[in-house]
Write a protein that holds these residues in place. Structure first.
Motif, short mmCIF file in Angstrom:
data_model
loop_
_atom_site.label_atom_id
_atom_site.label_comp_id
_atom_site.label_asym_id
_atom_site.label_seq_id
_atom_site.Cartn_x
_atom_site.Cartn_y
_atom_site.Cartn_z
N GLN A 22 -4.92 6.22 11.58
CA GLN A 22 -5.95 5.24 11.91
C GLN A 22 -6.39 4.45 10.69
O GLN A 22 -6.58 3.23 10.75
N PHE A 23 -6.55 5.14 9.56
CA PHE A 23 -6.95 4.43 8.34
C PHE A 23 -5.89 3.41 7.95
O PHE A 23 -6.20 2.27 7.59
N SER A 24 -4.62 3.80 8.02
CA SER A 24 -3.54 2.88 7.66
C SER A 24 -3.51 1.68 8.58
O SER A 24 -3.32 0.54 8.14
N ILE A 25 -3.69 1.91 9.87
CA ILE A 25 -3.66 0.81 10.84
C ILE A 25 -4.86 -0.12 10.65
O ILE A 25 -4.73 -1.34 10.73
N GLN A 26 -6.03 0.46 10.39
CA GLN A 26 -7.24 -0.35 10.21
C GLN A 26 -7.23 -1.15 8.91
O GLN A 26 -8.00 -2.11 8.76
N ASN A 27 -6.38 -0.78 7.98
CA ASN A 27 -6.36 -1.44 6.67
C ASN A 27 -5.00 -2.07 6.36
O ASN A 27 -4.62 -2.18 5.20
N CYS A 67 -5.05 -3.48 0.41
CA CYS A 67 -4.32 -2.54 -0.42
C CYS A 67 -5.02 -1.18 -0.39
O CYS A 67 -6.25 -1.10 -0.54
N TYR A 68 -4.26 -0.10 -0.21
CA TYR A 68 -4.86 1.23 -0.16
C TYR A 68 -3.85 2.29 -0.58
O TYR A 68 -2.63 2.09 -0.54
N LEU A 69 -4.39 3.42 -1.01
CA LEU A 69 -3.63 4.65 -1.19
C LEU A 69 -4.26 5.68 -0.27
O LEU A 69 -5.43 6.06 -0.44
N SER A 70 -3.53 6.13 0.74
CA SER A 70 -4.04 7.17 1.62
C SER A 70 -3.21 8.43 1.42
O SER A 70 -1.98 8.37 1.32
N HIS A 71 -3.90 9.53 1.32
CA HIS A 71 -3.23 10.81 1.06
C HIS A 71 -3.93 11.90 1.85
O HIS A 71 -5.10 12.18 1.63
N ILE A 72 -3.21 12.46 2.81
CA ILE A 72 -3.75 13.56 3.62
C ILE A 72 -2.89 14.80 3.38
O ILE A 72 -1.66 14.74 3.47
N PHE A 73 -3.54 15.91 3.05
CA PHE A 73 -2.84 17.18 2.89
C PHE A 73 -3.13 18.06 4.10
O PHE A 73 -4.29 18.31 4.42
N VAL A 74 -2.08 18.51 4.78
CA VAL A 74 -2.20 19.35 5.97
C VAL A 74 -1.73 20.76 5.60
O VAL A 74 -0.55 20.97 5.32
N SER A 115 0.86 -1.18 0.00
CA SER A 115 0.00 0.00 0.00
C SER A 115 0.90 1.24 0.00
O SER A 115 2.12 1.15 0.20
N ILE A 116 0.29 2.41 -0.20
CA ILE A 116 1.04 3.66 -0.21
C ILE A 116 0.33 4.66 0.69
O ILE A 116 -0.85 4.94 0.51
N ALA A 117 1.04 5.19 1.68
CA ALA A 117 0.50 6.18 2.60
C ALA A 117 1.33 7.46 2.48
O ALA A 117 2.53 7.44 2.74
N VAL A 118 0.69 8.55 2.05
CA VAL A 118 1.40 9.81 1.81
C VAL A 118 0.85 10.89 2.75
O VAL A 118 -0.34 11.19 2.72
N ASP A 141 5.51 5.28 15.85
CA ASP A 141 5.54 4.18 16.83
C ASP A 141 4.36 3.24 16.62
O ASP A 141 4.51 2.01 16.67
N GLN A 142 3.17 3.80 16.38
CA GLN A 142 1.98 2.98 16.15
C GLN A 142 2.09 2.19 14.85
O GLN A 142 1.64 1.05 14.77
N PHE A 143 2.68 2.80 13.84
CA PHE A 143 2.90 2.08 12.57
C PHE A 143 3.79 0.86 12.80
O PHE A 143 3.56 -0.21 12.22
N GLN A 144 4.80 1.01 13.63
CA GLN A 144 5.69 -0.11 13.91
C GLN A 144 4.97 -1.19 14.70
O GLN A 144 5.06 -2.39 14.36
N LEU A 145 4.23 -0.80 15.72
CA LEU A 145 3.52 -1.76 16.56
C LEU A 145 2.45 -2.53 15.79
O LEU A 145 2.22 -3.72 16.04
N ASN A 146 1.80 -1.87 14.84
CA ASN A 146 0.71 -2.49 14.08
C ASN A 146 1.15 -3.01 12.71
O ASN A 146 0.32 -3.32 11.86
N GLU A 147 2.48 -3.07 12.50
CA GLU A 147 3.08 -3.67 11.30
C GLU A 147 2.66 -2.97 10.00
O GLU A 147 2.63 -3.58 8.94
N VAL A 148 2.35 -1.67 10.10
CA VAL A 148 2.05 -0.91 8.89
C VAL A 148 3.29 -0.82 8.01
O VAL A 148 3.20 -0.94 6.78
#
Length: 586
Positions: A295-300, A304-311, A180-183, A329-336
């Motif tokens: 949260q979306f990345s962890i829940q999925n 397969c997903y593409l998540s893109h958040i613009f701040v 997946s791709i998380a941006v 840290d959460q990405f590591q714990l939840n194997e993202v």
């Protein structure tokens, strides 16, 4: 800035001393902020970023000309949250608890069609009763409470579980080899700003093995065009979003439609509503957007997903440091990290004018950040690609390269090949305004702003190179003054040293200037001066033409040429850590 190559051998004959204009030279030695992926060149103790025709301005996060602008921003909320009501989000249900004897009414309102400008809801509100959990039938909604006709509480919510239940689309499985791709897209942040203001993020990126690209040059002031160009190109069939959605059957999650395809989970109304929440400010909006992205990345993780958040932040407080480092840290714990390419990128460096018309400010305005985490399994499977990625950390890149990096991973396959650099490669790229994939191609060391192309008003390469060959006597006189200053300072202030030696090697001097369009309007005119005395050692300090080579700003620094394992850095650290019995024994 003067870069002087000087060797001072101690009585041990094992150490090299050179000068820097302030106390942060270690930043140059680990310029990318992450001790990973650097190309180690034998017998050279200089950062590999210097081995480019694009002579890049290597600056410290605390350059003297910006110190007066740096302020520790204390976060101040617009108000104090009401203590008369508590709202809990429990398993897709809202529960309110009233903590005041005064009458209070609370409602949940649908955010569909919400207007942030007018703070107006279109759909009817649902009344909430105290201590009675209620499932809300909306995916994007806000809870509001009033007391005596005055709003005392407001908070926006996104119900992902309900949003997911209404989708008929089933995503394919995400795997380490089909990631997946998380941006995470930030409006403004410079490479030096990251090092200067966000130590927890820097520590986390080192810990989890992110790759960083310090030679990142912005190419436009149009933020929308920059972000759009990260996800699609006119000459590439299918945008990143279209390919992920239609070819790989992945979910698309975004608070914008800039990824080239409408989001399956559109949170744009919720994101707009955050500004109207109680005690909201830029930081709280940014925190909630980043947390929702996480949260979306962890829940999925398995889909397969593409998540893109613009701040859309231009000012940051320290709260970002806590929020984003916690997300990692959460990405590591939840194997993202195992199944996802994670990219953090900014559209620009610091906002224009943050550091006035200072020279360093001009550079930081044009130097965004790019951090990328690659799943471990891919590192083992794609050795050649990883070599390219690691090497390209020290090459000139732009947002065009960010598109090609993401596009390479969107189209990743077992037989994905290496794209070689042929004779007309860079000219073709220039003509078609196409980037070079840092994953599939070794970006040529002779790439400059011309090849991208980057307009002069943005180009950070010292393209307009002025070679000034001064006669040896003048060069020698300048170097001799520098050595005398160093020797005096070292022998006076550092008792662990008894003797210094200057090893000479005749050479000319080269001067490099940033192009006039960037320098125009700066308070001081700066030049980069190189002295060639010894090939293994490099030193530098800032030089203002008006200073007449003012060496008072210099500072002694140590690097070990015998590879003994001691890289103490500043002289006092050398005396404490590396001198005597401990030196040469590690």
């Amino acid at each position: 800035m003067i870069q002087a190559l000087l060797l001072l051998a101690s009585v041990l004959g094992a150490s090299v001393y050179y000068w820097q204009h302030n106390k942060e030279w270690s930043y140059v030695q680990t310029l990318d902020g992450i001790d990973r992926g650097e190309v180690i060149l034998p017998n050279y103790n200089v950062h590999p970023i210097l081995y480019n025709e694009c002579a890049w301005p290597i600056l410290d996060p605390y350059e003297p000309d910006i110190l007066k602008y740096i302020k520790k921003r204390k976060r101040r909320l617009a108000c104090r949250p009401s203590t008369d009501v508590e709202v809990e989000w429990l398993d897709s249900k809202i529960q309110i608890t009233l903590k005041s004897d005064l009458a209070m009414s609370c409602v949940a309102s649908d955010l569909s069609g919400f207007s942030a400008n007018d703070d107006v809801f279109v759909s009817p509100a649902i009344k909430l009763e105290a201590d009675l959990p209620l499932e809300i039938p909306y995916t994007n909604f806000a809870v509001e409470c009033e007391q005596n006709g005055k709003r005392v509480y407001r908070k926006s919510f996104y119900n992902y579980k309900k949003d997911q239940a209404t989708k008929e689309f089933e995503a394919m499985e995400s795997t380490p080899t089909s990631p997946s791709i998380a941006v995470l897209y930030l409006r403004s942040m410079s490479h030096s700003q990251l090092q200067r203001e966000f130590p927890k993020i820097v520590k986390s990126t080192r810990k989890f093995g992110f790759y960083s690209f310090p030679m990142f040059n912005k190419i436009s002031d149009n933020i929308t065009d920059v972000v759009n160009g990260t996800f699609w190109h006119d000459e590439v069939r299918l945008t990143v979003g279209q390919y992920m959605r239609n070819e790989r059957y992945c979910k698309v999650f975004s608070n914008t439609n800039l990824s080239g395809i409408p989001s399956d989970y559109d949170i744009s109304n919720w994101a707009q509503s955050l500004k109207s929440d109680s005690c909201s400010d830029e930081d709280s909006v940014a925190e909630r957007l980043i947390e929702q992205w996480a949260q979306f990345s962890i829940q999925n993780t398995d889909h397969c997903y593409l998540s893109h958040i613009f701040v859309n932040n231009t000012i940051w407080s320290k709260s970002l440091d806590d929020t984003l480092s916690s997300v990692f840290d959460q990405f590591q714990l939840n194997e993202v990290f195992k199944k996802t390419l994670v990219v953090v990128v900014s559209a620009e460096g610091i906002p224009v004018g943050t550091f006035g018309n200072s020279y360093t400010g001009k550079v930081e305005e044009r130097n965004p950040i790019l951090l990328a985490h690659i799943p471990d399994k891919l590192k083992k499977m794609y050795n050649d690609h990883m070599f390219h990625l690691e090497s390209n950390q020290n090459r000139l890149i732009t947002h065009l390269e960010v598109f090609d990096l993401i596009n390479s991973f969107a189209r990743l396959s077992k037989d994905q090949g290496i794209v070689p650099v042929r004779d007309d490669f860079m000219e073709w790229k220039r003509e078609h305004v196409r980037g070079i994939s840092p994953w599939q191609t070794l970006i040529p060391f002779n790439r400059t702003c011309y090849h991208v192309p980057i307009a002069d008003e943005f180009c950070l390469c010292m393209q307009h190179k002025i070679d000034i060959e001064k006669d040896y006597n003048q060069t020698y006189a300048i170097a001799s003054r520098l050595y005398d200053k160093m020797e005096s300072d070292i022998l006076t202030n550092y008792t662990c040293m008894q003797e210094t030696t200057w090893i000479e090697k005749r050479n000319y001097t080269s001067v490099y200037n940033l192009n006039e369009k960037i320098l125009n309007g700066t308070e001081e005119y700066i030049e980069f001066l190189y002295f060639g005395f010894f090939v293994n050692v490099m030193g530098q300090f800032k030089h203002n033409l008006k200073d007449d080579y003012n060496f008072d700003r210099t500072y002694p620094y140590v690097t070990d040429t015998l590879k003994s394992g001691c890289l103490a850095g500043y002289m006092e650290r050398f005396c404490e850590m590396c001198h005597g019995a401990h030196f040469l024994t590690s």
